[in-house]
Design a protein around this motif. Structure first.
Motif, mmCIF file in Angstrom:
data_model
loop_
_atom_site.group_PDB
_atom_site.id
_atom_site.type_symbol
_atom_site.label_atom_id
_atom_site.label_comp_id
_atom_site.label_asym_id
_atom_site.label_seq_id
_atom_site.Cartn_x
_atom_site.Cartn_y
_atom_site.Cartn_z
ATOM 1 N N TYR A 141 -20.402 -8.683 -11.999
ATOM 2 C CA TYR A 141 -19.651 -9.807 -12.558
ATOM 3 C C TYR A 141 -19.615 -11.002 -11.595
ATOM 4 N N ASP A 142 -19.405 -10.743 -10.295
ATOM 5 C CA ASP A 142 -19.280 -11.856 -9.340
ATOM 6 C C ASP A 142 -20.539 -12.713 -9.323
ATOM 7 N N ARG A 143 -21.707 -12.070 -9.345
ATOM 8 C CA ARG A 143 -22.974 -12.828 -9.360
ATOM 9 C C ARG A 143 -23.100 -13.617 -10.671
ATOM 10 N N LEU A 144 -22.780 -12.978 -11.799
ATOM 11 C CA LEU A 144 -22.847 -13.658 -13.097
ATOM 12 C C LEU A 144 -21.945 -14.879 -13.104
ATOM 13 N N SER A 145 -20.737 -14.704 -12.557
ATOM 14 C CA SER A 145 -19.771 -15.803 -12.551
ATOM 15 C C SER A 145 -20.243 -16.961 -11.688
ATOM 16 N N TYR A 146 -20.870 -16.641 -10.550
ATOM 17 C CA TYR A 146 -21.289 -17.676 -9.600
ATOM 18 C C TYR A 146 -22.513 -18.439 -10.085
ATOM 19 N N ILE A 147 -23.475 -17.725 -10.686
ATOM 20 C CA ILE A 147 -24.731 -18.372 -11.066
ATOM 21 C C ILE A 147 -24.837 -18.591 -12.577
ATOM 22 N N GLU A 148 -24.869 -17.510 -13.345
ATOM 23 C CA GLU A 148 -25.131 -17.626 -14.788
ATOM 24 C C GLU A 148 -24.068 -18.431 -15.530
ATOM 25 N N PHE A 149 -22.793 -18.238 -15.173
ATOM 26 C CA PHE A 149 -21.705 -18.880 -15.928
ATOM 27 C C PHE A 149 -21.549 -20.371 -15.626
ATOM 28 N N GLU A 150 -22.000 -20.824 -14.458
ATOM 29 C CA GLU A 150 -21.672 -22.178 -14.002
ATOM 30 C C GLU A 150 -22.058 -23.274 -15.004
ATOM 31 N N PRO A 151 -23.292 -23.291 -15.531
ATOM 32 C CA PRO A 151 -23.627 -24.358 -16.501
ATOM 33 C C PRO A 151 -22.800 -24.274 -17.786
ATOM 34 N N PHE A 152 -22.401 -23.069 -18.179
ATOM 35 C CA PHE A 152 -21.594 -22.928 -19.397
ATOM 36 C C PHE A 152 -20.168 -23.423 -19.167
ATOM 37 N N ARG A 153 -19.636 -23.193 -17.962
ATOM 38 C CA ARG A 153 -18.323 -23.769 -17.640
ATOM 39 C C ARG A 153 -18.384 -25.291 -17.751
ATOM 40 N N GLU A 154 -19.458 -25.864 -17.227
ATOM 41 C CA GLU A 154 -19.607 -27.324 -17.277
ATOM 42 C C GLU A 154 -19.750 -27.792 -18.720
ATOM 43 N N ALA A 155 -20.465 -27.013 -19.538
ATOM 44 C CA ALA A 155 -20.624 -27.364 -20.953
ATOM 45 C C ALA A 155 -19.274 -27.379 -21.666
ATOM 46 N N VAL A 156 -18.415 -26.408 -21.332
ATOM 47 C CA VAL A 156 -17.078 -26.362 -21.933
ATOM 48 C C VAL A 156 -16.268 -27.587 -21.504
ATOM 49 N N LYS A 157 -16.333 -27.935 -20.209
ATOM 50 C CA LYS A 157 -15.619 -29.121 -19.706
ATOM 51 C C LYS A 157 -16.117 -30.388 -20.388
ATOM 52 N N THR A 158 -17.396 -30.404 -20.739
ATOM 53 C CA THR A 158 -18.014 -31.584 -21.350
ATOM 54 C C THR A 158 -17.759 -31.625 -22.859
ATOM 55 N N ASN A 159 -17.013 -30.641 -23.362
ATOM 56 C CA ASN A 159 -16.681 -30.573 -24.790
ATOM 57 C C ASN A 159 -17.915 -30.420 -25.675
ATOM 58 N N THR A 160 -18.820 -29.555 -25.252
ATOM 59 C CA THR A 160 -19.959 -29.273 -26.122
ATOM 60 C C THR A 160 -19.451 -28.748 -27.458
ATOM 61 N N ALA A 161 -20.079 -29.194 -28.529
ATOM 62 C CA ALA A 161 -19.632 -28.784 -29.867
ATOM 63 C C ALA A 161 -19.882 -27.309 -30.120
ATOM 64 N N SER A 162 -20.878 -26.736 -29.440
ATOM 65 C CA SER A 162 -21.212 -25.333 -29.712
ATOM 66 C C SER A 162 -21.831 -24.667 -28.499
ATOM 67 N N ILE A 163 -21.728 -23.342 -28.491
ATOM 68 C CA ILE A 163 -22.381 -22.495 -27.486
ATOM 69 C C ILE A 163 -23.066 -21.355 -28.224
ATOM 70 N N MET A 164 -24.307 -21.089 -27.859
ATOM 71 C CA MET A 164 -25.057 -19.990 -28.462
ATOM 72 C C MET A 164 -24.998 -18.760 -27.564
ATOM 73 N N ILE A 165 -24.717 -17.613 -28.183
ATOM 74 C CA ILE A 165 -24.720 -16.334 -27.478
ATOM 75 C C ILE A 165 -26.110 -15.719 -27.593
ATOM 76 N N GLY A 166 -26.687 -15.321 -26.461
ATOM 77 C CA GLY A 166 -28.012 -14.711 -26.467
ATOM 78 C C GLY A 166 -27.962 -13.238 -26.827
ATOM 79 N N HIS A 167 -29.124 -12.681 -27.110
ATOM 80 C CA HIS A 167 -29.255 -11.245 -27.358
ATOM 81 C C HIS A 167 -29.606 -10.581 -26.025
ATOM 82 N N LEU A 168 -28.598 -10.101 -25.327
ATOM 83 C CA LEU A 168 -28.781 -9.556 -23.986
ATOM 84 C C LEU A 168 -27.920 -8.313 -23.800
ATOM 85 N N ASN A 169 -28.420 -7.381 -23.032
ATOM 86 C CA ASN A 169 -27.627 -6.223 -22.633
ATOM 87 C C ASN A 169 -27.097 -6.504 -21.232
ATOM 88 N N VAL A 170 -25.768 -6.638 -21.103
ATOM 89 C CA VAL A 170 -25.158 -7.002 -19.823
ATOM 90 C C VAL A 170 -24.088 -5.960 -19.487
#
Length: 513
Positions: A197-226
């Motif tokens: 989780y710590d690695r995901l939070s530091y790297i993978e999540f960062e652009p999505f956090r910024e997208a939320v702050k930027t009020n993106t109208a939508s976010i797509m969930i990928g087909h991934l096993n995590v």
């Protein structure tokens, strides 16, 4: 009819399903167009559009909107421009190239794409890719990502969203929780992300956090096993635990959409109806492109009628979709944004300039521009129909832009020694050989052998001659290739092909406004 409070369970279910829509098929197959019209009459929320040209797409959208009880939200994948799905429009460089540009330039590119989309009635661009491309062997993201650094990717994601939404077109950050470090293609099978989780939070999540702050109208969930996020093996697009990270941890209140449910990472395990129900039960608002949309709608509605909690979920989802249709000007009434029309020519010079600015040169830079007294030959190293078309386009433009004696041919890495010897005879008078390569992601199992084959071709055909190798795609393989000069364009878009011709011929005046 834009009030979900007055809708049946079936009408709410239909609003949450966005099927695939093929422009060419709509005009050529009356049975198919009737099926699409029926979906519209069921109160479908919108469609994801593919194929055809923009003019026909606009005509089709206008016709379908006239039939719709609730204005349709039409979406498409226009990550680097309309030609990603249509035959026309401005073809900007791919995101990995954009990642080398300023934030202001990315804003302008996204704005231009949004104007062209809105001009034909498409008000939702399923972009930007917010994945951090930390795996050079990634077969599906690769040049679609802005880069390898999470902070830099985040800022380009922010600029792309802002440029898109300033034109009343919805943006979509994808593919949460992050598809950048995968070695499998989710169109074919379910990839796994095995980080903690710590690695995901530091790297993978960062652009999505910024997208939320930027009020993106939508976010797509990928087909991934995590496993770190959901140990059950459920794909992230169907997992309430992973959707809840967006809703609860990120406090995201926009639209959450699945990646396409007709991809094999889903269809290998789930049928259309089950996948659609699971996605909406998990908290997604939109089930994107299930294989069988009508039966999926009926199954969702039937499940909702038996389960009050699920009925409430699709009610909330339908209301959120209506809210965003209202925010982005589709409600109370759909209308075409006239200012978006006829912009393809206006944007082409912009695309060429940015594509030229992105180009990198490594090696002997005295080899360009090609001197007038130099005889040269060109070889497009191609591995599929698309790369053949791109190679043909590049060499045709290069031939038109130079008066030198030149010969061109197209080969693949299966060429044998005898065929190479025959080709050597045909280029014996050439002083310079230009090779083009169009790889994007390369399967890790075949990368070493492919690169070995490419190096052998370059070495044999370029023996005792100067060699230029232009990479129209994956830049990560540069260090494994041998040539006097290697040119990186980061993209096989038309603008990148044209910018390379400008570089080779020294015709920078083509970019003057």
């Amino acid at each position: 009819m834009s009030n979900p409070a007055q809708w049946t369970a079936m009408e709410k279910a239909a609003q949450c399903v966005f099927p695939r829509l093929d422009t060419d098929k709509y005009f050529e197959d009356t049975e198919y167009s009737s099926e699409i019209t029926k979906l519209v009459e069921m109160n479908i929320g919108g469609f994801c559009i593919f194929n055809g040209n923009p003019e026909r797409a606009e005509q089709m959208i206008h016709t379908l909107q006239a039939h719709a009880k609730t204005p349709l939200l039409i979406c498409a994948d226009f990550e680097n421009g309309l030609p990603m799905r249509f035959t026309e429009g401005t073809d900007f460089p791919h995101a990995l190239g954009m990642g080398k540009l300023s934030h202001e330039s990315v804003f302008k590119i996204a704005q231009a794409i949004a104007k062209e989309a809105a001009g034909i009635g498409i008000r939702w661009n399923l972009a930007p890719v917010a994945d951090v491309n930390t795996n050079i062997d990634n077969p599906v993201i690769n040049i679609r990502s802005f880069g390898e650094n999470p902070e830099e990717v985040a800022q380009h994601v922010k600029s792309y969203i802002e440029g898109t939404q300033v034109e009343k077109v919805m943006a979509c950050a994808k593919h949460f929780p992050g598809h950048g470090d995968t070695s499998k293609d989710s169109h074919i099978e379910l990839p796994s992300i095995n980080h903690k989780y710590d690695r995901l939070s530091y790297i993978e999540f960062e652009p999505f956090r910024e997208a939320v702050k930027t009020n993106t109208a939508s976010i797509m969930i990928g087909h991934l096993n995590v496993p770190a996020l959901d140990s059950s093996g459920t794909p992230s697009s169907l997992s309430s635990k992973i959707v809840n990270i967006l809703r609860e941890d990120f406090k995201y209140r926009g639209i959450i959409v699945t990646d396409a449910l007709d991809m094999k990472s889903i269809t290998n395990t789930y049928n259309s109806e089950t996948a659609s129900i699971m996605a909406l039960k998990a908290g997604c608002d939109i089930a994107l492109m299930p294989e069988h949309p009508e039966s999926s709608i009926l199954a969702i509605a039937e499940s909702a009628e038996k389960d009050n909690d699920f009925h409430e979920k699709i009610d909330i989802a339908a209301r959120r979709i209506i809210l965003y249709k209202r925010k982005f000007g589709l409600i109370p009434q759909y209308q075409l944004l006239e200012e978006g029309k006829n912009l393809f020519m206006n944007h082409s010079k912009m695309a060429l300039k940015y594509a030229y600015d992105i180009i990198e040169k490594h090696g002997d830079t005295t080899l360009y521009p090609i001197a007038e007294n130099i005889n040269f030959a060109g070889f497009g190293i191609v591995n599929n129909d698309k790369s053949f078309r791109a190679a043909s386009r590049f060499f045709t433009m290069l031939a038109q832009a130079t008066e030198n004696d030149c010969d061109f041919a197209y080969i693949n890495t299966q060429i044998n020694a005898d065929e190479l010897k025959e080709m050597q005879k045909g280029i014996k008078d050439a002083d310079l050989i230009i090779f083009t390569l169009f790889y994007k992601g390369i399967d890790i199992e075949h990368r070493a052998s492919e690169i070995e084959s490419v190096n052998k071709i370059v070495e044999e055909l370029g023996k005792d001659k100067k060699k230029i190798l232009i990479l129209f795609g994956n830049p990560y393989i540069k260090d494994y290739l041998n040539s006097d000069l290697i040119v990186l364009t980061y993209s096989d878009s038309f603008s990148s092909l044209a910018a390379s011709v400008v570089l080779m011929t020294g015709r920078e005046e083509a970019m003057n406004y």
